[in-house]
Design a protein around this motif. Structure first.
Motif, PDB file in Angstrom:
ATOM      1  N   SER A 137       0.701  -1.173   0.052  1.00 41.18           N
ATOM      2  CA  SER A 137       0.075   0.113   0.009  1.00 41.18           C
ATOM      3  C   SER A 137       0.675   1.287   0.039  1.00 41.18           C
ATOM      4  CB  SER A 137      -0.971  -0.091   1.417  1.00 41.18           C
ATOM      5  OG  SER A 137      -0.159  -0.039   2.515  1.00 41.18           O
ATOM      6  N   ILE A 138      -0.017   2.234  -0.351  1.00 43.85           N
ATOM      7  CA  ILE A 138       0.725   3.507  -0.554  1.00 43.85           C
ATOM      8  C   ILE A 138      -0.051   4.885   0.323  1.00 43.85           C
ATOM      9  CG2 ILE A 138       1.541   5.535  -2.011  1.00 43.85           C
ATOM     10  CD1 ILE A 138       2.536   3.593  -3.914  1.00 43.85           C
ATOM     11  N   LEU A 139       0.494   5.395   0.999  1.00 46.58           N
ATOM     12  CA  LEU A 139      -0.186   6.516   1.546  1.00 46.58           C
ATOM     13  C   LEU A 139      -0.322   7.919   0.873  1.00 46.58           C
ATOM     14  CD1 LEU A 139      -2.031   7.451   4.244  1.00 46.58           C
ATOM     15  CD2 LEU A 139       0.185   8.295   5.189  1.00 46.58           C
ATOM     16  N   VAL A 140      -1.523   8.427   0.600  1.00 53.18           N
ATOM     17  CA  VAL A 140      -1.507   9.770  -0.033  1.00 53.18           C
ATOM     18  C   VAL A 140      -2.342  10.633   0.641  1.00 53.18           C
ATOM     19  CG1 VAL A 140      -2.315  10.944  -1.995  1.00 53.18           C
ATOM     20  CG2 VAL A 140      -1.818   8.317  -2.181  1.00 53.18           C
ATOM     21  N   ASP A 168     -11.678   5.146   7.989  1.00 52.95           N
ATOM     22  CA  ASP A 168     -13.284   4.954   7.801  1.00 52.95           C
ATOM     23  C   ASP A 168     -13.590   3.753   7.702  1.00 52.95           C
ATOM     24  OD1 ASP A 168     -15.500   6.462   7.565  1.00 52.95           O
ATOM     25  OD2 ASP A 168     -15.722   6.471   5.359  1.00 52.95           O
ATOM     26  N   GLY A 169     -15.069   3.487   7.337  1.00 51.71           N
ATOM     27  CA  GLY A 169     -15.385   2.298   7.545  1.00 51.71           C
ATOM     28  C   GLY A 169     -16.480   2.117   6.526  1.00 51.71           C
ATOM     29  N   SER A 170     -17.215   0.828   6.347  1.00 51.12           N
ATOM     30  CA  SER A 170     -18.469   0.735   5.779  1.00 51.12           C
ATOM     31  C   SER A 170     -18.184   0.976   4.287  1.00 51.12           C
ATOM     32  CB  SER A 170     -19.718   1.434   6.355  1.00 51.12           C
ATOM     33  OG  SER A 170     -20.120   0.696   7.473  1.00 51.12           O
ATOM     34  N   SER A 171     -17.048   0.929   3.856  1.00 48.94           N
ATOM     35  CA  SER A 171     -16.730   0.954   2.491  1.00 48.94           C
ATOM     36  C   SER A 171     -17.173   2.390   1.874  1.00 48.94           C
ATOM     37  CB  SER A 171     -17.416  -0.362   1.584  1.00 48.94           C
ATOM     38  OG  SER A 171     -16.869  -1.372   2.130  1.00 48.94           O
ATOM     39  N   PHE A 172     -17.419   3.353   2.287  1.00 41.22           N
ATOM     40  CA  PHE A 172     -17.689   4.816   2.102  1.00 41.22           C
ATOM     41  C   PHE A 172     -16.297   5.276   1.449  1.00 41.22           C
ATOM     42  CE2 PHE A 172     -20.976   4.591   5.458  1.00 41.22           C
ATOM     43  CZ  PHE A 172     -22.020   5.221   4.600  1.00 41.22           C
ATOM     44  N   GLY A 173     -16.295   5.947   0.384  1.00 40.86           N
ATOM     45  CA  GLY A 173     -15.427   6.582  -0.257  1.00 40.86           C
ATOM     46  C   GLY A 173     -14.116   5.364  -1.045  1.00 40.86           C
ATOM     47  N   VAL A 174     -14.817   4.142  -1.226  1.00 37.35           N
ATOM     48  CA  VAL A 174     -13.819   3.014  -1.471  1.00 37.35           C
ATOM     49  C   VAL A 174     -14.072   2.836  -3.215  1.00 37.35           C
ATOM     50  CG1 VAL A 174     -12.910   0.940  -1.642  1.00 37.35           C
ATOM     51  CG2 VAL A 174     -13.749   1.981   0.393  1.00 37.35           C
ATOM     52  N   THR A 175     -12.907   2.962  -3.815  1.00 32.93           N
ATOM     53  CA  THR A 175     -13.130   2.697  -5.289  1.00 32.93           C
ATOM     54  C   THR A 175     -12.287   1.646  -5.846  1.00 32.93           C
ATOM     55  OG1 THR A 175     -13.522   5.318  -5.557  1.00 32.93           O
ATOM     56  CG2 THR A 175     -13.062   3.759  -7.581  1.00 32.93           C
ATOM     57  N   LYS A 176     -12.711   0.532  -6.611  1.00 34.56           N
ATOM     58  CA  LYS A 176     -11.710  -0.058  -7.342  1.00 34.56           C
ATOM     59  C   LYS A 176     -11.228   0.455  -8.538  1.00 34.56           C
ATOM     60  CE  LYS A 176     -11.258  -5.263  -9.079  1.00 34.56           C
ATOM     61  NZ  LYS A 176     -12.154  -6.107  -9.323  1.00 34.56           N
ATOM     62  N   VAL A 177     -10.095   0.709  -8.965  1.00 36.91           N
ATOM     63  CA  VAL A 177      -9.349   1.101  -9.730  1.00 36.91           C
ATOM     64  C   VAL A 177      -9.000   0.105 -10.617  1.00 36.91           C
ATOM     65  CG1 VAL A 177      -7.590   2.918 -10.474  1.00 36.91           C
ATOM     66  CG2 VAL A 177      -8.930   3.181  -8.484  1.00 36.91           C
ATOM     67  N   LYS A 178      -9.326   0.116 -12.033  1.00 33.68           N
ATOM     68  CA  LYS A 178      -8.690  -0.709 -13.049  1.00 33.68           C
ATOM     69  C   LYS A 178      -7.698  -0.126 -14.094  1.00 33.68           C
ATOM     70  CE  LYS A 178     -13.270  -2.942 -13.081  1.00 33.68           C
ATOM     71  NZ  LYS A 178     -14.318  -3.289 -13.852  1.00 33.68           N
ATOM     72  N   ASN A 179      -7.581   1.236 -13.996  1.00 31.35           N
ATOM     73  CA  ASN A 179      -6.360   1.799 -14.772  1.00 31.35           C
ATOM     74  C   ASN A 179      -6.099   2.980 -14.271  1.00 31.35           C
ATOM     75  OD1 ASN A 179      -7.716   4.046 -16.148  1.00 31.35           O
ATOM     76  ND2 ASN A 179      -8.890   2.303 -16.820  1.00 31.35           N
ATOM     77  N   PRO A 185      -9.976  10.581  -9.967  1.00 35.55           N
ATOM     78  CA  PRO A 185     -10.964  10.586  -9.309  1.00 35.55           C
ATOM     79  C   PRO A 185     -11.372   9.800  -8.192  1.00 35.55           C
ATOM     80  CG  PRO A 185     -11.258   9.725 -11.592  1.00 35.55           C
ATOM     81  CD  PRO A 185      -9.851   9.982 -11.352  1.00 35.55           C
ATOM     82  N   ALA A 186     -10.761   8.609  -7.991  1.00 38.69           N
ATOM     83  CA  ALA A 186     -10.837   7.725  -6.842  1.00 38.69           C
ATOM     84  C   ALA A 186     -10.302   8.367  -5.648  1.00 38.69           C
ATOM     85  CB  ALA A 186     -10.152   6.389  -7.272  1.00 38.69           C
ATOM     86  N   PHE A 191     -11.009  11.371  -0.593  1.00 43.18           N
ATOM     87  CA  PHE A 191     -10.642  12.449   0.251  1.00 43.18           C
ATOM     88  C   PHE A 191     -11.958  13.109   0.783  1.00 43.18           C
ATOM     89  CE2 PHE A 191      -6.392  12.927  -1.804  1.00 43.18           C
ATOM     90  CZ  PHE A 191      -5.609  12.279  -0.939  1.00 43.18           C
ATOM     91  N   MET A 192     -13.165  12.756   0.408  1.00 41.27           N
ATOM     92  CA  MET A 192     -14.669  13.362   0.858  1.00 41.27           C
ATOM     93  C   MET A 192     -14.821  12.688   2.229  1.00 41.27           C
ATOM     94  SD  MET A 192     -16.906  13.103  -2.649  1.00 41.27           S
ATOM     95  CE  MET A 192     -18.408  13.738  -1.653  1.00 41.27           C
ATOM     96  N   GLU A 193     -14.039  11.575   2.525  1.00 41.97           N
ATOM     97  CA  GLU A 193     -14.310  10.829   3.734  1.00 41.97           C
ATOM     98  C   GLU A 193     -13.032  10.791   4.913  1.00 41.97           C
ATOM     99  OE1 GLU A 193     -17.075   9.363   4.710  1.00 41.97           O
ATOM    100  OE2 GLU A 193     -18.069   9.610   2.875  1.00 41.97           O
ATOM    101  N   SER A 194     -12.000  11.184   4.193  1.00 41.26           N
ATOM    102  CA  SER A 194     -10.678  11.336   5.132  1.00 41.26           C
ATOM    103  C   SER A 194      -9.736  12.281   4.612  1.00 41.26           C
ATOM    104  CB  SER A 194     -10.072  10.000   5.183  1.00 41.26           C
ATOM    105  OG  SER A 194      -8.695   9.792   6.193  1.00 41.26           O
TER     106      SER A 194
END
Length: 333
Positions: A137-140, A168-179, A185-186, A191-194
């Motif tokens: 993982s990488i922190l941003v 955060d929890g409950s998968s708020f703000g989580v995105t699966k990025v494919k490219n 945008p992800a 950043f809307m949650e944390s």
């Protein structure tokens, strides 16, 4: 003289996107607790509004100096706080610090453990030091997105990957990025949650979740639940809107099930946790095709509705959730 019942506060609500989820867990807990043994009240905390939800639908304010309230002209003092706030301030150590200051026993782990487990990036790196398998993982941090090196992300993390709020929890703000084009945008969504986001490597495998609790007398590792969903991942809709199949016990080989249970017990001890925690894993395959247990995250205030994982697992273990809650409360007296 009649023995007085302990007064239990089910502390719910909170200041995050998970406020309403927490209220549902509180109602589940209220239905589970042994009312013959305890006087149970639901306490809703939302920023500066702390109040007790009375059975008749009325509310009364909580005195934050000592966590008491007035009922029928008498001061009611709580003996124990069962925390079921998902998100801040219940899962990040803030409410635990308050209860420590006023000397109130509570159901979760302590301030440091709560803060540690709430920050996914910090937790992963901490647990890696104990030999627990976690994804790279990488922190941003918000405002530092422009400093990201796409080549490093592709090399160290790869695609697909997940972008998550670090806290955060409950998968708020989580995105699966494919490219890589989906990364910016992800990050904005996270950043809307944390104020911090984590870019985490994708783990291809079976998702499972396992509850564990320990008291002075016993160590209980509950049967794991397998999570099956057609969604891209176990997102909010899968968790709370029924878009998932939950199989308890999980369809694991006896050997893998034993390894997961051993890992869950070990993680509990590493953290010196308290109360019920729930550990999520992805079971992947190693280069030899053998099952590899990868820790995904740790939930220190897991959902407690009738259909949540923990009550499911308690039933699958042949236990009564009422007795489990009693054991957890009485362990601190």
């Amino acid at each position: 003289m009649k023995e007085l019942k302990r007064k239990i506060a089910i502390v719910c609500g909170g200041d995050s996107s998970e406020h309403d989820v927490s209220l549902r867990s509180a109602q589940g807990l209220y239905s589970f607790f042994d009312k013959e043994r305890y006087d149970v009240y639901v306490v809703d905390i939302n920023k500066r509004d702390w109040h007790v939800n009375l059975p008749d639908g009325n509310t009364v304010p909580v005195d934050r100096n000592d966590f008491s309230f007035i009922l029928n002209d008498e001061i009611v003092m709580f003996d124990y706080a069962y925390i079921t706030i998902h998100g801040t301030p219940g899962e990040n150590g803030l409410i635990q610090g308050y209860f420590e200051l006023i000397g109130m026993p509570y159901s979760t782990s302590g301030v440091l453990v709560e803060a540690l487990t709430f920050d996914k990036y910090v937790l992963n790196n901490y647990m890696r030091g104990f030999g627990i398998n976690v994804a790279p993982s990488i922190l941003v941090r918000r405002g530092e997105e422009d400093q990201l090196d796409e080549e490093i992300i592709m090399k160290e993390i790869g695609m697909p990957c997940f972008v998550k709020p670090a806290a955060d929890g409950s998968s708020f703000g989580v995105t699966k990025v494919k490219n890589i084009d989906q990364l910016a945008p992800a990050l904005r969504t996270a950043f809307m949650e944390s104020s911090e986001a984590m870019i985490e490597g994708f783990m291809d495998g079976t998702e499972i979740s396992q509850g564990v609790y320990k008291t002075r007398e016993k160590s209980v590792v509950l049967p794991a639940t397998e999570v099956v969903t057609d969604n891209e991942f176990f997102d909010y809709d899968a968790k709370y809107n029924g878009q998932v199949e939950e199989i308890t016990p999980a369809r694991l080989s006896p050997e893998t099930a034993a390894r997961v249970a051993e890992e869950s017990s070990r993680i509990y001890d590493i953290l010196h946790a308290n109360g019920i925690i729930r550990i999520d894993y992805i079971i992947t395959k190693d280069t030899d095709g053998q099952d590899k247990v990868m820790m995904l995250e740790i939930n220190t205030t897991p959902g407690m509705t009738v259909t949540s994982f923990i009550p499911q697992q308690v039933r699958a273990a042949g236990l009564d959730i009422k007795d489990v809650l009693t054991e957890i409360v009485e362990n601190q007296f």
